[in-house]
Design a protein around this motif. Structure first.
Motif, PDB file in Angstrom:
ATOM      1  N   ALA A  68       0.813  -1.221   0.000  1.00 47.25           N
ATOM      2  CA  ALA A  68       0.000   0.000   0.000  1.00 47.25           C
ATOM      3  C   ALA A  68       0.842   1.265   0.000  1.00 47.25           C
ATOM      4  O   ALA A  68       0.505   2.246  -0.639  1.00 47.25           O
ATOM      5  N   ASP A  69       1.958   1.258   0.722  1.00 44.36           N
ATOM      6  CA  ASP A  69       2.741   2.486   0.855  1.00 44.36           C
ATOM      7  C   ASP A  69       4.132   2.387   0.256  1.00 44.36           C
ATOM      8  O   ASP A  69       4.998   3.197   0.568  1.00 44.36           O
ATOM      9  N   GLY A  70       4.368   1.400  -0.563  1.00 45.89           N
ATOM     10  CA  GLY A  70       5.700   1.283  -1.146  1.00 45.89           C
ATOM     11  C   GLY A  70       5.936  -0.095  -1.715  1.00 45.89           C
ATOM     12  O   GLY A  70       5.025  -0.725  -2.220  1.00 45.89           O
ATOM     13  N   SER A  71       7.143  -0.564  -1.530  1.00 48.38           N
ATOM     14  CA  SER A  71       7.537  -1.803  -2.174  1.00 48.38           C
ATOM     15  C   SER A  71       8.172  -2.774  -1.188  1.00 48.38           C
ATOM     16  O   SER A  71       8.890  -2.366  -0.265  1.00 48.38           O
ATOM     17  N   GLY A  72       7.929  -4.043  -1.419  1.00 46.17           N
ATOM     18  CA  GLY A  72       8.609  -5.079  -0.667  1.00 46.17           C
ATOM     19  C   GLY A  72      10.106  -5.053  -0.912  1.00 46.17           C
ATOM     20  O   GLY A  72      10.880  -5.595  -0.125  1.00 46.17           O
ATOM     21  N   LEU A  73      10.528  -4.410  -1.990  1.00 46.09           N
ATOM     22  CA  LEU A  73      11.959  -4.262  -2.260  1.00 46.09           C
ATOM     23  C   LEU A  73      12.621  -3.429  -1.170  1.00 46.09           C
ATOM     24  O   LEU A  73      13.736  -3.731  -0.745  1.00 46.09           O
ATOM     25  N   ASP A  74      11.929  -2.391  -0.710  1.00 45.15           N
ATOM     26  CA  ASP A  74      12.454  -1.569   0.388  1.00 45.15           C
ATOM     27  C   ASP A  74      12.566  -2.394   1.670  1.00 45.15           C
ATOM     28  O   ASP A  74      13.529  -2.259   2.425  1.00 45.15           O
ATOM     29  N   VAL A  75      11.578  -3.239   1.897  1.00 45.12           N
ATOM     30  CA  VAL A  75      11.600  -4.133   3.058  1.00 45.12           C
ATOM     31  C   VAL A  75      12.805  -5.073   2.953  1.00 45.12           C
ATOM     32  O   VAL A  75      13.555  -5.259   3.915  1.00 45.12           O
ATOM     33  N   ALA A  76      13.009  -5.633   1.776  1.00 46.18           N
ATOM     34  CA  ALA A  76      14.127  -6.570   1.570  1.00 46.18           C
ATOM     35  C   ALA A  76      15.474  -5.875   1.735  1.00 46.18           C
ATOM     36  O   ALA A  76      16.416  -6.476   2.276  1.00 46.18           O
ATOM     37  N   ARG A  77      15.585  -4.638   1.297  1.00 47.10           N
ATOM     38  CA  ARG A  77      16.844  -3.897   1.476  1.00 47.10           C
ATOM     39  C   ARG A  77      17.142  -3.694   2.958  1.00 47.10           C
ATOM     40  O   ARG A  77      18.277  -3.875   3.412  1.00 47.10           O
ATOM     41  N   ALA A  78      16.131  -3.314   3.722  1.00 46.94           N
ATOM     42  CA  ALA A  78      16.316  -3.129   5.163  1.00 46.94           C
ATOM     43  C   ALA A  78      16.674  -4.461   5.826  1.00 46.94           C
ATOM     44  O   ALA A  78      17.543  -4.511   6.702  1.00 46.94           O
ATOM     45  N   ALA A  79      16.025  -5.522   5.405  1.00 49.92           N
ATOM     46  CA  ALA A  79      16.298  -6.853   5.961  1.00 49.92           C
ATOM     47  C   ALA A  79      17.719  -7.293   5.655  1.00 49.92           C
ATOM     48  O   ALA A  79      18.398  -7.883   6.502  1.00 49.92           O
ATOM     49  N   ARG A  80      18.169  -6.995   4.466  1.00 51.95           N
ATOM     50  CA  ARG A  80      19.523  -7.388   4.063  1.00 51.95           C
ATOM     51  C   ARG A  80      20.568  -6.744   4.983  1.00 51.95           C
ATOM     52  O   ARG A  80      21.558  -7.373   5.357  1.00 51.95           O
ATOM     53  N   HIS A  81      20.357  -5.487   5.331  1.00 51.44           N
ATOM     54  CA  HIS A  81      21.286  -4.788   6.231  1.00 51.44           C
ATOM     55  C   HIS A  81      21.332  -5.427   7.610  1.00 51.44           C
ATOM     56  O   HIS A  81      22.336  -5.306   8.311  1.00 51.44           O
ATOM     57  N   ARG A  82      20.255  -6.092   8.007  1.00 48.42           N
ATOM     58  CA  ARG A  82      20.196  -6.758   9.310  1.00 48.42           C
ATOM     59  C   ARG A  82      20.491  -8.256   9.218  1.00 48.42           C
ATOM     60  O   ARG A  82      20.459  -8.958  10.217  1.00 48.42           O
ATOM     61  N   GLY A  83      20.745  -8.761   8.002  1.00 43.36           N
ATOM     62  CA  GLY A  83      21.051 -10.180   7.829  1.00 43.36           C
ATOM     63  C   GLY A  83      19.845 -11.092   7.946  1.00 43.36           C
ATOM     64  O   GLY A  83      19.981 -12.272   8.266  1.00 43.36           O
ATOM     65  N   ILE A  84      18.667 -10.563   7.679  1.00 47.84           N
ATOM     66  CA  ILE A  84      17.433 -11.348   7.766  1.00 47.84           C
ATOM     67  C   ILE A  84      17.039 -11.801   6.363  1.00 47.84           C
ATOM     68  O   ILE A  84      16.893 -10.976   5.466  1.00 47.84           O
ATOM     69  N   PRO A  85      16.860 -13.104   6.155  1.00 47.22           N
ATOM     70  CA  PRO A  85      16.465 -13.588   4.830  1.00 47.22           C
ATOM     71  C   PRO A  85      15.020 -13.206   4.490  1.00 47.22           C
ATOM     72  O   PRO A  85      14.183 -13.040   5.389  1.00 47.22           O
ATOM     73  N   VAL A  86      14.772 -13.079   3.183  1.00 52.03           N
ATOM     74  CA  VAL A  86      13.452 -12.686   2.685  1.00 52.03           C
ATOM     75  C   VAL A  86      13.009 -13.693   1.632  1.00 52.03           C
ATOM     76  O   VAL A  86      13.798 -14.122   0.787  1.00 52.03           O
ATOM     77  N   LEU A  87      11.739 -14.045   1.699  1.00 52.86           N
ATOM     78  CA  LEU A  87      11.079 -14.795   0.637  1.00 52.86           C
ATOM     79  C   LEU A  87      10.004 -13.887   0.083  1.00 52.86           C
ATOM     80  O   LEU A  87       9.079 -13.503   0.811  1.00 52.86           O
ATOM     81  N   PHE A  88      10.135 -13.498  -1.183  1.00 51.87           N
ATOM     82  CA  PHE A  88       9.073 -12.725  -1.807  1.00 51.87           C
ATOM     83  C   PHE A  88       7.927 -13.668  -2.130  1.00 51.87           C
ATOM     84  O   PHE A  88       8.142 -14.760  -2.666  1.00 51.87           O
ATOM     85  N   VAL A  89       6.721 -13.258  -1.784  1.00 49.13           N
ATOM     86  CA  VAL A  89       5.512 -13.986  -2.144  1.00 49.13           C
ATOM     87  C   VAL A  89       4.685 -13.024  -2.986  1.00 49.13           C
ATOM     88  O   VAL A  89       4.080 -12.096  -2.477  1.00 49.13           O
TER      89      VAL A  89
END
Length: 143
Positions: A68-89
């Protein structure tokens, strides 16, 4: 009630980032029944990023790409900086998904496919070749 059994693993605390209420509800139900802990379900990238940069323990993020307010890509970028894996659905995987996520599970998917996809990511992170992959899952080598 457990729908699908699973072994105690390393990916236990999941963040669900999904702006479609029915998909979010179904995902929470499936994960809870499989003994995963859903730390939060949010519908906005900004809320997800706040959880990621906060003190919340997260083992894996399941993120839609179009929010609604942006992109899951932004979420994944933030997660990458914290070392958290992401699965896009998502129904529309972005070109840069392979640089930011462990994999993509294409919508629509069934409950069993979601659980197998999480298990495959866990196996991959432990250096194993996943035994089974749902047809809508694509794992990436890099991320």
């Amino acid at each position: 009630m457990r729908i699908f059994g699973r072994k105690k693993g390393r990916l236990e605390r999941l963040l669900v980032v999904e702006d479609e209420p029915l998909v979010a509800f179904d995902t929470e139900h499936v994960l809870g029944a499989a003994a995963y802990e859903v730390v939060a379900t949010v519908d906005r990238a900004s809320k997800a990023i706040a959880l990621i940069v906060g003190d919340q323990a997260i083992d894996l993020i399941l993120a839609d790409v179009q929010l609604a307010d942006g992109s899951g890509l932004d979420v994944a970028r933030a997660a990458r900086h914290r070392g958290i894996p992401v699965l896009f659905v998502t129904g529309t995987p972005p070109a840069e998904a392979s640089e930011l996520a462990e994999g993509v599970l294409r919508k629509p998917y069934g409950p069993r496919d979601l659980l197998i996809a999480i298990a495959a990511i866990e196996e991959k992170r432990m250096g194993k070749t996943p035994a089974r992959l749902p047809s809508g899952l694509r794992l990436f080598a890099g991320a």
